[in-house]
Scaffold this motif. Structure first.
Motif, short mmCIF file in Angstrom:
data_model
loop_
_atom_site.label_atom_id
_atom_site.label_comp_id
_atom_site.label_asym_id
_atom_site.label_seq_id
_atom_site.Cartn_x
_atom_site.Cartn_y
_atom_site.Cartn_z
N SER A 1 0.85 -1.21 -0.01
CA SER A 1 0.01 -0.01 0.07
C SER A 1 0.84 1.17 0.04
N LEU A 2 1.82 1.24 0.87
CA LEU A 2 2.96 2.42 0.97
C LEU A 2 3.55 2.59 -0.41
N ALA A 3 4.02 1.57 -1.03
CA ALA A 3 4.58 1.79 -2.30
C ALA A 3 3.76 2.19 -3.20
N PHE A 4 2.45 1.71 -3.46
CA PHE A 4 1.46 2.40 -4.46
C PHE A 4 1.31 3.88 -4.23
N CYS A 5 0.90 4.25 -2.93
CA CYS A 5 0.95 5.59 -2.64
C CYS A 5 2.17 6.59 -3.15
N ILE A 6 3.26 5.99 -2.71
CA ILE A 6 4.67 6.83 -3.30
C ILE A 6 4.53 6.87 -4.88
N ASP A 7 4.23 5.80 -5.25
CA ASP A 7 4.26 5.77 -6.94
C ASP A 7 3.43 6.57 -7.52
N GLN A 8 2.20 6.80 -6.82
CA GLN A 8 1.09 7.68 -7.53
C GLN A 8 1.33 9.06 -7.00
N ALA A 9 2.06 9.22 -5.75
CA ALA A 9 2.56 10.58 -5.65
C ALA A 9 3.55 11.19 -6.51
N GLU A 10 4.60 10.28 -6.71
CA GLU A 10 5.42 10.68 -7.75
C GLU A 10 5.17 10.89 -9.12
N LYS A 11 4.01 10.04 -9.86
CA LYS A 11 3.44 10.33 -10.90
C LYS A 11 2.69 11.94 -11.08
N GLU A 12 2.16 12.18 -9.81
CA GLU A 12 1.45 13.39 -9.72
C GLU A 12 2.30 14.72 -9.44
N GLY A 13 3.49 14.44 -9.14
CA GLY A 13 4.31 15.17 -8.57
C GLY A 13 4.16 15.89 -7.33
N ASN A 14 3.76 15.14 -6.49
CA ASN A 14 3.57 15.67 -5.25
C ASN A 14 4.53 15.08 -4.22
N MET A 15 5.84 15.95 -4.44
CA MET A 15 6.86 15.29 -3.55
C MET A 15 7.09 15.60 -2.34
N GLU A 16 6.26 16.31 -1.75
CA GLU A 16 6.12 16.67 -0.22
C GLU A 16 5.45 15.04 0.27
N ASP A 17 4.54 14.60 -0.46
CA ASP A 17 3.61 13.37 -0.22
C ASP A 17 4.86 12.44 -0.17
N THR B 1 7.99 12.35 0.23
CA THR B 1 8.96 12.32 1.23
C THR B 1 8.22 12.08 2.51
N TYR B 2 7.20 12.30 2.84
CA TYR B 2 6.46 11.97 4.21
C TYR B 2 6.36 10.37 4.17
N LEU B 3 5.83 9.93 3.09
CA LEU B 3 5.31 8.42 2.92
C LEU B 3 6.72 7.77 2.80
N GLN B 4 7.86 7.94 2.48
CA GLN B 4 9.00 7.39 2.49
C GLN B 4 9.33 7.23 3.93
N GLY B 5 9.14 8.38 4.69
CA GLY B 5 9.67 8.29 5.98
C GLY B 5 9.05 7.36 6.97
N LEU B 6 7.88 6.57 6.56
CA LEU B 6 7.17 5.60 7.23
C LEU B 6 7.52 4.18 6.99
N ASP B 7 8.46 3.97 6.12
CA ASP B 7 8.98 2.61 5.77
C ASP B 7 9.27 1.54 6.71
N GLU B 8 10.19 2.19 7.53
CA GLU B 8 10.66 1.27 8.57
C GLU B 8 9.62 1.16 9.64
N ASP B 9 8.91 2.26 10.05
CA ASP B 9 7.85 1.94 11.02
C ASP B 9 6.78 0.68 10.67
N ILE B 10 6.49 0.98 9.30
CA ILE B 10 5.52 -0.06 8.85
C ILE B 10 6.11 -1.59 8.75
N LYS B 11 7.49 -1.55 8.42
CA LYS B 11 8.11 -2.79 8.52
C LYS B 11 8.06 -3.50 9.81
#
Length: 343
Positions: free
Chosen positions: A181-197, A199-209
């Motif tokens: 789910s996280l990877a999907f959101c990051i991919d969609q955010a990148e496609k839409e150019g929402n770099m703030e999203d 950055t925030y989502l990438q910071g959640l990776d370890e907590d989710i793992k």
């Protein structure tokens, strides 16, 4: 000046009266014509706790469906009736607010013992109550989203109570699903150019793992992983309040209940994934999944069913839907249910 003060007092009194009326306005469910129909909204005591139960159907001789809502804590009673009208033609449909959820949240009750195990016990007791109430030897059990965590375990513990188990938005390996789910959101955010999203989502990776959190649902919803064909029905306080089945007090209880339920039960969902608990089901099993579901992801649900030991199992794909295929494509869901269980 005095007239202005009196006017303000009158307005404030009127607002208070309206709020009190909204808090305690009667709740009900629309009647269904027919000598053998049923349309009931009531509180019943099940397993030592008062539960709100909605029962609707054109003919009580029809097969019975018992829905287990998700969340944790996200009652579906406020909006279920607008989506299940077709089902009510061929089935008697039962929705209930789980312990400490929605209208089953009571401010004077101590819920410190709330757990997923207790909700499984409640569900088994509710199944017995519904079977007796509607004079059915077996009922069809449907879990949705986090409700599948409860319903799958109930089906495992007492398969004799159920004609079949249907998992919609089926939970599986939670951490794997959340990472997807996280990877999907990051991919969609990148496609839409929402770099703030991004950055925030990438910071959640370890907590989710580590199983400490989930992909924020507002981002899943924002990028199309919640619903495609309808607005997200969960958590809409205004729509809940405008429903016949809920008043303002119920909306307040809903919000208290969802917050408390998630605090108490999310650790189980994250740390004790279903594939480690239930590896075999001794009844027909169906997973109904929206192709675009990124709450409980399509691929992890399919992987779980592939490994699940069951004599009869089937994976049904709803190509246009996300997390709510039973609502987003309700005609297709009705046709599948009727074909599978009434013909």
């Amino acid at each position: 000046m005095k007239k202005t003060k009196k006017l303000i007092i009158c307005i404030l009194v009127s607002i208070v009266v309206v709020l009190i009326g909204a808090l305690f306005s009667p709740t009900w469910t629309a009647s269904i014509e027919g000598e053998n129909s049923i349309s009931v909204l009531e509180q019943v005591e099940v397993n030592g706790s008062n539960h709100e139960v909605l029962i609707r159907g054109n003919n009580t001789d029809n097969p019975v469906i018992l829905f287990v809502h998700g969340g944790p804590g996200s009652s579906e009673i406020p909006y279920a009736s607008q989506y299940q009208d077709l089902l009510e033609q061929d089935f008697t449909v039962v929705q209930y607010d789980q312990r400490a959820s929605g209208k089953s949240y009571h401010f004077t009750v101590d819920y410190s013992n709330l757990s997923t195990d207790l909700l499984v016990e409640d569900l088994l007791a509710m199944s017995d109550y519904i079977s007796k109430r509607l004079n059915k030897e077996k009922i069809i059990l449907i879990g949705h989203s986090a409700g599948t965590y409860i319903a799958t375990q109930a089906a495992y513990q007492s398969p004799e109570k159920y004609e079949a188990y249907i998992g919609i938005g089926q939970m599986s390996d939670t951490i794997e699903s959340e990472l997807e789910s996280l990877a999907f959101c990051i991919d969609q955010a990148e496609k839409e150019g929402n770099m703030e999203d991004v950055t925030y989502l990438q910071g959640l990776d370890e907590d989710i793992k580590n199983g400490d959190t989930v992909t924020p649902r507002n981002y899943v919803m924002k990028y199309g992983g919640t619903s495609r064909l309808i607005e997200n029905p969960d958590g809409n306080s205004l729509n809940n309040f405008l429903s016949k089945e809920y008043n303002l007090l119920d909306v307040i209880r809903y919000n208290y209940g969802i917050s408390y339920s998630q605090k108490m039960m999310l650790p189980d969902l994250l740390k004790k994934p279903l594939p480690n608990i239930v590896t075999k089901l001794e009844l027909p099993v169906y997973f109904v999944m929206g192709k675009h579901d990124y709450h409980t992801t399509y691929s992890t649900a399919k992987k779980y069913l592939d490994t699940l030991n069951a004599e009869q199992k089937e994976f049904i794909t709803f190509e246009k839907s996300a997390h709510y295929p039973q609502f987003e494509e309700k005609e297709k869901f009705y046709e599948w249910m009727s074909t599978t269980f009434t013909q």
